[in-house]
Design an enzyme around this catalytic site. Structure first.
Site, PDB file in Angstrom:
ATOM      1  N   HIS A  78       0.807  -0.854   0.123  1.00 26.18           N
ATOM      2  CA  HIS A  78      -0.041  -0.123  -0.060  1.00 26.18           C
ATOM      3  C   HIS A  78       0.903   1.149  -0.078  1.00 26.18           C
ATOM      4  O   HIS A  78       0.337   2.190  -0.337  1.00 26.18           O
ATOM      5  CB  HIS A  78      -1.023   0.093   1.064  1.00 26.18           C
ATOM      6  CG  HIS A  78      -0.555   0.200   2.551  1.00 26.18           C
ATOM      7  ND1 HIS A  78      -0.081  -0.730   3.495  1.00 26.18           N
ATOM      8  CD2 HIS A  78      -0.210   1.550   3.235  1.00 26.18           C
ATOM      9  CE1 HIS A  78       0.410  -0.222   4.428  1.00 26.18           C
ATOM     10  NE2 HIS A  78       0.338   1.151   4.529  1.00 26.18           N
ATOM     11  N   SER A 128       3.843   2.366   8.452  1.00 26.33           N
ATOM     12  CA  SER A 128       3.629   1.457   7.368  1.00 26.33           C
ATOM     13  C   SER A 128       4.944   0.987   6.475  1.00 26.33           C
ATOM     14  O   SER A 128       5.748   2.102   6.069  1.00 26.33           O
ATOM     15  CB  SER A 128       2.527   1.769   6.217  1.00 26.33           C
ATOM     16  OG  SER A 128       1.313   1.959   6.940  1.00 26.33           O
ATOM     17  N   ASP A 165       1.042  -7.799   2.293  1.00 28.02           N
ATOM     18  CA  ASP A 165       1.377  -6.263   2.007  1.00 28.02           C
ATOM     19  C   ASP A 165       2.894  -5.945   1.920  1.00 28.02           C
ATOM     20  O   ASP A 165       3.529  -5.353   2.802  1.00 28.02           O
ATOM     21  CB  ASP A 165       0.603  -5.572   3.242  1.00 28.02           C
ATOM     22  CG  ASP A 165       0.288  -4.153   2.954  1.00 28.02           C
ATOM     23  OD1 ASP A 165       1.150  -3.632   1.709  1.00 28.02           O
ATOM     24  OD2 ASP A 165      -0.394  -3.363   3.585  1.00 28.02           O
TER      25      ASP A 165
END
Length: 761
Positions: A87, A652, A223
């Site tokens: 992402h 992230s 991810d």
């Protein structure tokens, strides 16, 4: 119960109590040696403080980058191979995709260096050093210094110190304040702008579970994405060039194949974005009662419009894929934040603590003079802001949601230049607009944007107090009878902002009359002028009055709680958090294991639901249990695991590192039960959701057939350090067949024997 048995059980309980205690805090690596190193060693760290942060020798900090200014990444090879989240790379992947070569849908793997894809505008920042410059910033400033003078001096000194640190080098430098302006630190980075896409799994892996599983556990999401940083012949930053060479990092992370067990030490190293944990009860109430509900409402409508058009066209889907993912992420986040604050009774807890603070301050004349009124001053500031909060939220979430409206703000400098008839300024403004137009048109679909414009401005018109409306709203009321769809239709029909041809024709001969008569520019200019002239000054007055009070409040908290080691709020600077791999019980009767496996992918697989589609090749590999060297000792393929590391947005892509400094996973999410984490840390429920490093390697190697990328990594195959293992092992030998449940009062964690947990799995 024999004495021997009791003694062994006590050892186990003491070990597990230490294991179960979550470690709140996002710590500056510069201060780890003084503040955290001993505690980290107790949990299983085997590195010295210098191996974590050192400006003279290679250390872990040299392997960590700020990715694009909004995420974290880490070097995993000596050839500049960089790992981050799918992402985080989503926009780059989408930008390089077409309906014919859909890398979002099908994935992308560069099988040789010459196939790696450049990404204009993408950069990574690598920390050179950080420095405590508090004495330099605050020199000569006392409690008697007038606040306006203090603000001016602090601002000037921060800029001067950053400029001095930059020198003649191509550095990115800045000074940030910490603890609400009580401390200041200088940061020096090298920025590399040749960052190429190397590999990305299809979204059916990288985004498996979609919005349904977002912020949730258990997860089975791969991810991750891979990039490579390039440099010039001297290993220094350089613009994209086919002559550039892979960057040679001072440090890269070895990748651990030994896996993780519950209780293993875990460290997350990255760039957490923003927390507000010193916020008072009135600030929390303003967020949960006013700001968050408005953001959820607006984002929900925006997602509905985008989804409808994205489902009709692959071209539109690719244009809006990154925006949709971003809007959706925080649409759910704000809902979870409110739920968490309510569940934890955070506001009530803040009120109780604030009463203790006032009692402490009033108990001493000196303290009362310094801190006696600060909470009242802060709360008054929030009360003054409340009236204008919706105007602030609707500016960012509604007025600037349509791409055309947001892009039209670029014309404000041109409007000024045309009014003043300054040729140089007109050229400068038109050049800036042309530079911004490429990205604008790439991610812009006229019919979709028109729908967004009509819906967002209708909600703005309905929900924001009329006394705060911009003048353009009166025009829509009178000329269009309040019909925003009708107004939007005319605006998008006549504007020069809907095509490159029309835009270039205008920029070739720009006139003030044409610009100011364009309905889209007219709308956003009216909103912008109203906000900057009428709304923002009132908000700034309220905030400025709070600045001093907040600074004193935080200083008072630190003075009041001398037995507590405080950490500063996150502010997009390099931090580490440490803790353990750890399961949890989110509610009565529910136990979540610390890891998930590939079997869960098949259990969730649904070919009729785009969020849970699984590529056939992955299905075949899982059914055949063809996991190769990436399986755990039980023959399972671990996919995700959880730890109690303290993280937030910006983390992230951060590496999850074991006690030897090896990569064991990749942080990509938080859990629903602790969504209030930016406002308050939840000792019981806070979890960091991570991709297991073995699943990353499995997808690269076995699924994608890109084993050459694995081959350039440094692989280690041994278990991660576990501080509690020796203490618990002796007791486990005696109690392995005994059903045991130990309640740990302080953090309410229930620990069970390995045999019991195995049954639950």
């Amino acid at each position: 119960m024999t004495k021997k048995f009791f003694s062994l059980l006590l050892v186990a309980v003491l070990g597990l109590t230490n294991l179960a205690k979550a470690d709140e805090g996002m710590w500056l690596p510069l201060l780890v040696k003084r503040l955290n190193h001993v505690d980290m060693q107790k949990k299983g760290l085997q590195l010295t403080a210098e191996e974590i942060y050192d400006i003279n020798n290679a250390s872990l900090k040299d392997a960590i980058v700020q990715f694009g200014g909004f995420c974290t990444g880490e070097f995993i090879s000596k050839e500049g191979l960089l790992l981050t989240n799918h992402h985080c790379g989503y926009d780059a992947i989408a930008s390089r995709s077409t309906p014919q070569a859909d890398y979002l849908k099908n994935g992308f793997w560069a099988m040789s260096r010459d196939k790696e894809l450049g990404n204009p505008g993408l950069f990574v920042d690598i920390l050179v050093r950080m420095e405590d410059v508090t004495p330099k910033v605050l020199e000569g400033i006392t409690a008697q210094t007038p606040e306006a003078d203090r603000m001016k001096l602090v601002s000037e000194r921060m800029k001067a110190l950053a400029t001095e640190a930059k020198g003649s080098e191509n550095y990115v430098t800045y000074v940030r304040d910490f603890f609400a302006g009580n401390e200041f630190y200088l940061f020096v980075y090298e920025r590399y702008s040749d960052v190429r896409l190397v590999g990305a799994p299809p979204s059916s892996i990288g985004k498996f579970g979609g919005d349904t599983d977002n912020w949730m556990w258990p997860r089975q999401t791969g991810d991750f994405s891979l990039f490579r940083v390039y440099a010039d012949a001297n290993n220094k930053p350089a613009a994209y060039s086919p002559n550039n060479k892979p960057y040679q990092p001072k440090k890269h992370l070895p990748v651990n194949l030994g896996g993780v067990e519950e209780g293993d030490f875990s460290m997350v190293f990255g760039f957490p974005g923003r927390t507000q944990r010193f916020m008072t009860s009135e600030g929390l109430k303003l967020a949960v009662e006013t700001s968050n509900p408005a953001r959820v409402k607006l984002r929900g409508k925006r997602l509905e419009i985008l989804k409808e058009d994205m489902d009709k066209s692959d071209a539109v889907r690719l244009k809006y894929a990154s925006e949709y993912a971003s809007v959706s992420n925080y649409h759910k986040y704000f809902q979870g934040q409110n739920a968490g604050v309510k569940r934890m009774k955070t506001v009530e807890g803040k009120i109780e603590n604030e009463a203790k603070y006032n009692q402490w301050a009033s108990a001493d004349a000196g303290r009362n003079a310094s801190y006696g009124t600060v909470l009242a001053d802060i709360n008054k500031g929030y009360a003054d802001q409340k009236e204008y909060t919706l105007s602030q939220v609707y500016l960012s979430e509604a007025a600037l949601a349509p791409a055309a409206a947001k892009f039209a703000l670029n014309f404000v400098p041109l409007q000024k230049a045309l009014k003043e008839n300054k040729a140089d300024d007109i050229k400068k403004a038109t050049d800036a607009i042309k530079a911004a137009s490429k990205e604008y048109f790439e991610g812009f679909n006229v019919p979709t944007d028109e729908k967004l414009f009509a819906a967002m401005y209708q909600m703005y018109y309905n929900d924001v107090p009329k006394s705060q409306h911009p003048d353009i709203f009166k025009t829509v009321e009178t000329k269009y009878k309040g019909d925003w769809k009708k107004f939007a239709a005319e605006a998008y029909k006549k504007t020069f902002l809907t095509s490159e041809e029309k835009l270039n024709a205008f920029l070739a001969k720009p006139t003030l009359k044409v610009l100011e008569n364009d309905l889209i520019f007219k709308t956003i200019n009216s909103v912008y002028t109203n906000y900057t002239g009428n709304i923002n000054p009132k908000l700034m007055t309220a905030r400025t009055s709070m600045d001093k009070a907040t600074r004193l409040y935080v200083a008072g908290l630190r003075e009041m709680q001398t037995d507590k080691t405080f950490y500063p709020d996150a502010n997009s600077t390099l931090r580490l958090s440490y803790g353990t791999v750890r399961d949890y019980e989110p509610r009565d009767g529910v136990h979540y294991s610390h890891y998930t496996t590939a079997q869960g992918i098949l259990e969730k697989e649904d070919p009729k639901d785009e969020e849970f589609i699984v590529p056939q090749k992955l299905i075949d590999l899982i059914k055949a249990k063809d996991y190769g060297r990436y399986a755990n000792k039980e023959g399972e393929l671990p996919v995700n695991f959880i730890s109690d590391n303290d993280i937030t947005g910006g983390n992230s892509g951060s590496p999850v590192i074991n006690g030897r400094g090896e990569l064991i996973g990749l942080a990509f999410d938080g859990n629903w039960e602790a969504m209030s984490g930016d406002l308050v840390y939840d000792l019981d429920y806070k979890r960091c959701i991570n991709v297991d490093a073995r699943y990353v390697l499995f997808i690269i190697d076995k699924f994608a057939g890109a084993g050459h990328l694995v081959n350039e990594m440094t692989l280690v195959n041994q278990p991660s350090p576990n501080a509690a293992t020796s203490a618990a092992a002796s007791a486990a030998a005696v109690t392995s067949e005994v059903k045991t449940e130990v309640k740990v009062k302080d953090d309410k964690i229930k620990t069970k024997t390995k045999k019991e947990k195995k049954k639950k799995k």
